[in-house]
Each structure stands twice: as structure tokens, then as C-alpha cells.
Motif scaffolding. Structure first.
Motif, PDB file in Angstrom:
ATOM      1  N   ALA A   8      -0.052  -9.513  -0.288  1.00  0.00           N
ATOM      2  CA  ALA A   8       1.184 -10.261  -0.023  1.00  0.00           C
ATOM      3  C   ALA A   8       1.979  -9.521   1.037  1.00  0.00           C
ATOM      4  N   ASP A   9       2.752 -10.272   1.811  1.00  0.00           N
ATOM      5  CA  ASP A   9       3.571  -9.633   2.836  1.00  0.00           C
ATOM      6  C   ASP A   9       4.880  -9.144   2.208  1.00  0.00           C
ATOM      7  N   SER A  10       5.796  -8.677   3.035  1.00  0.00           N
ATOM      8  CA  SER A  10       7.040  -8.094   2.520  1.00  0.00           C
ATOM      9  C   SER A  10       7.938  -9.122   1.845  1.00  0.00           C
ATOM     10  N   ARG A  11       7.710 -10.419   2.104  1.00  0.00           N
ATOM     11  CA  ARG A  11       8.492 -11.474   1.445  1.00  0.00           C
ATOM     12  C   ARG A  11       7.827 -11.959   0.165  1.00  0.00           C
ATOM     13  N   GLY A  12       6.652 -11.402  -0.163  1.00  0.00           N
ATOM     14  CA  GLY A  12       5.934 -11.821  -1.352  1.00  0.00           C
ATOM     15  C   GLY A  12       5.046 -13.028  -1.141  1.00  0.00           C
ATOM     16  N   GLU A  13       4.884 -13.466   0.121  1.00  0.00           N
ATOM     17  CA  GLU A  13       3.995 -14.594   0.396  1.00  0.00           C
ATOM     18  C   GLU A  13       2.549 -14.107   0.346  1.00  0.00           C
ATOM     19  N   CYS A  14       1.732 -14.794  -0.444  1.00  0.00           N
ATOM     20  CA  CYS A  14       0.423 -14.278  -0.842  1.00  0.00           C
ATOM     21  C   CYS A  14      -0.710 -14.768   0.048  1.00  0.00           C
ATOM     22  N   ASP A  15      -1.802 -14.019   0.012  1.00  0.00           N
ATOM     23  CA  ASP A  15      -3.029 -14.381   0.696  1.00  0.00           C
ATOM     24  C   ASP A  15      -4.191 -13.957  -0.194  1.00  0.00           C
ATOM     25  N   MET A  45      -6.374 -11.090  11.011  1.00  0.00           N
ATOM     26  CA  MET A  45      -6.117  -9.870  10.225  1.00  0.00           C
ATOM     27  C   MET A  45      -5.021 -10.093   9.192  1.00  0.00           C
ATOM     28  N   ALA A  46      -5.128 -11.205   8.450  1.00  0.00           N
ATOM     29  CA  ALA A  46      -4.087 -11.564   7.486  1.00  0.00           C
ATOM     30  C   ALA A  46      -3.967 -10.536   6.367  1.00  0.00           C
ATOM     31  N   SER A  47      -5.091 -10.163   5.772  1.00  0.00           N
ATOM     32  CA  SER A  47      -5.033  -9.217   4.652  1.00  0.00           C
ATOM     33  C   SER A  47      -4.531  -7.853   5.114  1.00  0.00           C
ATOM     34  N   ALA A  48      -5.124  -7.333   6.184  1.00  0.00           N
ATOM     35  CA  ALA A  48      -4.719  -6.022   6.682  1.00  0.00           C
ATOM     36  C   ALA A  48      -3.268  -6.040   7.144  1.00  0.00           C
ATOM     37  N   GLY A  49      -2.837  -7.145   7.767  1.00  0.00           N
ATOM     38  CA  GLY A  49      -1.448  -7.255   8.175  1.00  0.00           C
ATOM     39  C   GLY A  49      -0.496  -7.216   7.002  1.00  0.00           C
ATOM     40  N   ASN A  50      -0.886  -7.879   5.908  1.00  0.00           N
ATOM     41  CA  ASN A  50      -0.061  -7.806   4.705  1.00  0.00           C
ATOM     42  C   ASN A  50       0.047  -6.373   4.201  1.00  0.00           C
ATOM     43  N   MET A  51      -1.056  -5.630   4.257  1.00  0.00           N
ATOM     44  CA  MET A  51      -1.050  -4.256   3.747  1.00  0.00           C
ATOM     45  C   MET A  51      -0.107  -3.352   4.532  1.00  0.00           C
ATOM     46  N   ILE A  52       0.099  -3.656   5.819  1.00  0.00           N
ATOM     47  CA  ILE A  52       1.058  -2.885   6.603  1.00  0.00           C
ATOM     48  C   ILE A  52       2.477  -3.110   6.085  1.00  0.00           C
ATOM     49  N   GLU A  53       2.782  -4.367   5.724  1.00  0.00           N
ATOM     50  CA  GLU A  53       4.113  -4.695   5.215  1.00  0.00           C
ATOM     51  C   GLU A  53       4.288  -4.321   3.747  1.00  0.00           C
ATOM     52  N   ASN A  54       3.228  -4.522   2.976  1.00  0.00           N
ATOM     53  CA  ASN A  54       3.286  -4.336   1.527  1.00  0.00           C
ATOM     54  C   ASN A  54       1.937  -3.765   1.097  1.00  0.00           C
ATOM     55  N   PRO A  55       1.856  -2.483   0.806  1.00  0.00           N
ATOM     56  CA  PRO A  55       0.550  -1.854   0.591  1.00  0.00           C
ATOM     57  C   PRO A  55      -0.110  -2.158  -0.743  1.00  0.00           C
TER      58      PRO A  55
END
Length: 200
Positions: free
Chosen positions: A57-64, A94-104
């Protein structure tokens, strides 16, 4: 005096357990099944798996949700608290990896569809590494995960919890070789879900 939070389970889980009267059953599950590190049996199980489902999930909690696959053991068990798997070039999003940058925080689900029909959840904190950088820390990483392809990066996971996914609703699947060549009646990936496209 404020008591520390329980070691496993979110506030939302605890709230629903109270509402539905399952708190005692959940506590037994946390106590008997959830581990803060990988047992030898879990490590061996991961080493046999050829795919894993990812939740990020990104920093807003939007999931993938996503899928990674490779030869058995492509998710490399470094030790009881550490996993790593390679990321290869794909569609460039790079959706998953991008999320990990915002929210590990990363969830992984390994499922054995063919033999024991059981799953393993592994949740933890992910960090991204260039191949050379992670190899300098963990020189035992496999070098032939995908013949002819080098990873763009590695995902390094520090395990926080691991627990079973029961077999009740896991279907039985049989591995089969992929057909040679492309089915002429099958749309290309980029067109598969486009409006107006119909399978023949």
C-alpha cells in the motif's frame, strides 16, 4: 497504568473480535500459530515455492496486489528473520516497489496448490537494494534466479510475523507446461482487457 499492545493483531482485528465474540479463539491462534520469525519448517516451505502473492500500500493506504513467480526458491531465505527476492524489468510501472518506498510494510502469501494445500503468510518491513549492494551484505544470494536476466533490484524483507493459511479453501492445481508459441485467438496482453475486445 497503560498495558502494552498485544504482540500480534491490529486494532481493527481486535475490535471485530470483540464484536463477534471470537477474541478467545483469536488469542489461541495468535499464541499457537503466529511467529515473529520463520521456523525451520517455514523456511523449507518457502524454498519449495515457485510463486508468491504480494500485498502493498502507498502512504495513503491505497492497496495493490501482485504476483511474483520464478523457479522454486526464487524467494531466498537468508535467515529466520530475513527474506529477499529479485525484481526484474516488467511494464515499467513498478507499482509494488513504488509502494514500498512510501510505505515499507509488505505482506507475502505463499500457497502450495499441488501437494499439502496449505499457505504461509509472511508480513514485515521491506527495503529495496541494488543487486551489488545487497550482495555485498549477503554474498550468498543466488545468481541464476532467471537465466539470462539480471534483477533490477532486490526486495529485502525483515520478517515481523509469519502464520499459516489453512487448507480449507485452497484448490488443487496441477502444474502443466505452457503451450509453445502464442495462441492466435488470444489477444496480446496489452489488448486483453481493452474495451470492445472479445475472446473468440
Amino acid at each position: 497504568m497503560t498495558l502494552p499492545p498485544p504482540p500480534f493483531g491490529s486494532a481493527g482485528e481486535r475490535q471485530l473480535q470483540q464484536h463477534f465474540g471470537t477474541a478467545d479463539r483469536a488469542d489461541r491462534f495468535y499464541d499457537q500459530q503466529v511467529r515473529s520469525r520463520l521456523t525451520p519448517e517455514m523456511r523449507e516451505f518457502i524454498g519449495r515455492q515457485a510463486m508468491v502473492f504480494l500485498a502493498s500500500a502507498d502512504s495513503r493506504g491505497e492497496c495493490d496486489a501482485s504476483l511474483r513467480a520464478g523457479p522454486s526458491g526464487f524467494v531466498h531465505v537468508i535467515d529466520a528473520r530475513t527474506l529477499a527476492y529479485p525484481e526484474f524489468g516488467g511494464n515499467g510501472v513498478m507499482a509494488s516497489a513504488g509502494n514500498m518506498i512510501e510505505n515499507p510494510h509488505l505482506g507475502m502469501l505463499f500457497v502450495d496448490f499441488t501437494h499439502h494445500h496449505v499457505g504461509l503468510h509472511v508480513n514485515g518491513v521491506a527495503h529495496l537494494y541494488h543487486d551489488a549492494d545487497l550482495r555485498s551484505i549477503h554474498p550468498g544470494l543466488p545468481t541464476d534466479v532467471a537465466p539470462g536476466r539480471g534483477p533490477e533490484m532486490w526486495v529485502h524483507l525483515t520478517v515481523e510475523e509469519a502464520y499459516i493459511h489453512c487448507s480449507k479453501h485452497i484448490p488443487h492445481l496441477e502444474p502443466a507446461p505452457r503451450p509453445a508459441g502464442r495462441d492466435a485467438n488470444r489477444p496480446r496482453d496489452a489488448d486483453y482487457f481493452t474495451e470492445g475486445n472479445r475472446l473468440r
